[in-house]
Enzyme design. Structure first.
Site, short mmCIF file in Angstrom:
data_model
loop_
_atom_site.label_atom_id
_atom_site.label_comp_id
_atom_site.label_asym_id
_atom_site.label_seq_id
_atom_site.Cartn_x
_atom_site.Cartn_y
_atom_site.Cartn_z
N LYS A 13 -51.41 -11.11 49.08
CA LYS A 13 -51.53 -11.94 50.29
C LYS A 13 -50.47 -13.05 50.32
CE LYS A 13 -55.84 -13.30 49.84
NZ LYS A 13 -56.21 -12.58 48.60
N ARG A 88 -62.93 -17.41 53.74
CA ARG A 88 -63.29 -16.57 52.60
C ARG A 88 -64.78 -16.24 52.60
NH1 ARG A 88 -58.90 -17.69 48.89
NH2 ARG A 88 -58.96 -16.41 47.02
N ARG A 127 -48.90 -11.33 36.95
CA ARG A 127 -48.39 -12.31 37.92
C ARG A 127 -47.94 -13.60 37.23
NH1 ARG A 127 -51.87 -13.41 43.16
NH2 ARG A 127 -53.47 -14.23 41.77
N ARG A 161 -51.34 -18.35 36.11
CA ARG A 161 -52.45 -19.15 36.62
C ARG A 161 -53.65 -19.04 35.69
NH1 ARG A 161 -53.37 -17.64 42.87
NH2 ARG A 161 -55.53 -17.80 42.19
N ARG A 172 -63.67 -13.16 40.28
CA ARG A 172 -63.08 -13.33 41.61
C ARG A 172 -63.26 -12.08 42.45
NH1 ARG A 172 -57.36 -14.92 39.95
NH2 ARG A 172 -56.86 -14.94 42.17
P1 AMP Z 1 -56.10 -18.09 45.93
O1 AMP Z 1 -54.85 -18.79 45.56
O2 AMP Z 1 -56.19 -17.82 47.41
O3 AMP Z 1 -56.36 -16.86 45.10
O4 AMP Z 1 -57.30 -19.11 45.62
C1 AMP Z 1 -57.56 -19.55 44.32
C2 AMP Z 1 -58.94 -20.16 44.22
O5 AMP Z 1 -59.04 -21.28 45.10
C3 AMP Z 1 -60.08 -19.25 44.62
O6 AMP Z 1 -60.49 -18.38 43.57
C4 AMP Z 1 -61.15 -20.28 44.98
O7 AMP Z 1 -61.72 -20.85 43.82
C5 AMP Z 1 -60.33 -21.36 45.66
N1 AMP Z 1 -60.22 -21.11 47.12
C6 AMP Z 1 -59.10 -20.81 47.84
N2 AMP Z 1 -59.37 -20.66 49.13
C7 AMP Z 1 -60.71 -20.86 49.27
C8 AMP Z 1 -61.63 -20.83 50.36
N3 AMP Z 1 -61.22 -20.53 51.60
N4 AMP Z 1 -62.93 -21.09 50.10
C9 AMP Z 1 -63.37 -21.41 48.88
N5 AMP Z 1 -62.57 -21.42 47.79
C10 AMP Z 1 -61.26 -21.16 47.98
#
Ligand code: AMP
Length: 215
Positions: A13, A88, A127, A161, A172
């Site tokens: 994404k 989400r 990654r 990360r 996740r």
């Molecule tokens: P990402 O970089 O999009 O994979 O997001 C990393 C982490 O940030 C996720 O595993 C969640 O813990 C948190 N996170 C990101 N976006 C959201 C969202 N819209 N709602 C809740 N938690 C989020």
């Protein structure tokens, strides 16, 4: 254009959002990037979000929705945006609808990146991100930097990360299936869903996405 990107962790994404946002000349808004920026700046919001992120859980809606809204209200997002990682869950999707409706706006499309689970785990395990800029993303096998551990774009140090560890990735994925996947039906019912395969080269996926969005 107002677009939402959905797909499991590791679907690409962030990578696709960066290219698509550039092609469409709209800002790329990633709630994950916003949380990570808050954590590295040591803000109160970052401190509240960190434990949830480390565990692979969703950050509570009362923190997330306000943060996303503030970002969408910035002047650069006036004529459109590409949302990556938000909404989400269904309550975030409903909050987004309310927010947009209040401004007389609506979403144009929801792009769903499809990829099977084995591939997701491989993608996430390899990654690497740049310490200077989260949007500089590499992969040890699929998109290796010219020099190991060094960002090709800015020379920054590459790191993995904390929430990309195998155990957290499994959590996740579970969170994705139980909480995020229902938004696919939510948007399908609104006639907004466009599904493409996220397999193959980055350029090919971007091309596929652009063609799907044009329709
Ligand atoms: P990402 O970089 O999009 O994979 O997001 C990393 C982490 O940030 C996720 O595993 C969640 O813990 C948190 N996170 C990101 N976006 C959201 C969202 N819209 N709602 C809740 N938690 C989020």
């Amino acid at each position: 254009m107002r677009i939402v990107l959905v797909g499991p962790p590791g679907a690409g994404k962030g990578t696709q959002a960066a290219y698509l946002a550039k092609n469409l000349a709209i800002p790329h808004i990633s709630t994950g990037d916003l949380f990570r920026a808050n954590i590295s700046q040591g803000t109160e919001l970052g401190k509240r979000a960190k434990a949830y992120m480390d565990a692979g859980d969703l950050v509570p809606d009362e923190i997330t929705i306000g943060m996303a809204k503030d970002r969408m209200e910035q002047p650069d997002a006036e004529n459109g945006f590409l949302l990556d990682g938000f909404p989400r869950n269904v309550s975030q999707a409903e909050a987004l609808d309310v927010m947009l409706k209040a401004e007389g706006m609506k979403l144009d499309a929801v792009l769903d990146l499809e990829v099977e689970e084995d591939e997701v785990v491989k993608r996430i395990a390899g990654r690497r991100l740049c310490r200077n800029e989260d949007k500089h993303v590499f992969h040890v096998a699929y998109a290796p930097p010219k020099t190991e551990g060094v960002c090709d774009i800015c020379g920054g140090e590459l790191y993995q990360r904390g929430d990309d560890s195998e155990e957290t990735v499994r959590r996740r994925l579970e969170v994705y299936h139980t909480q995020t996947e229902p938004i696919i039906d939510y948007y399908k019912a609104q006639g907004l869903l466009v599904t493409i395969s996220a397999l193959g080269k980055v350029d090919d996926v971007t091309r596929r996405a652009m063609e799907a969005l044009k329709k």
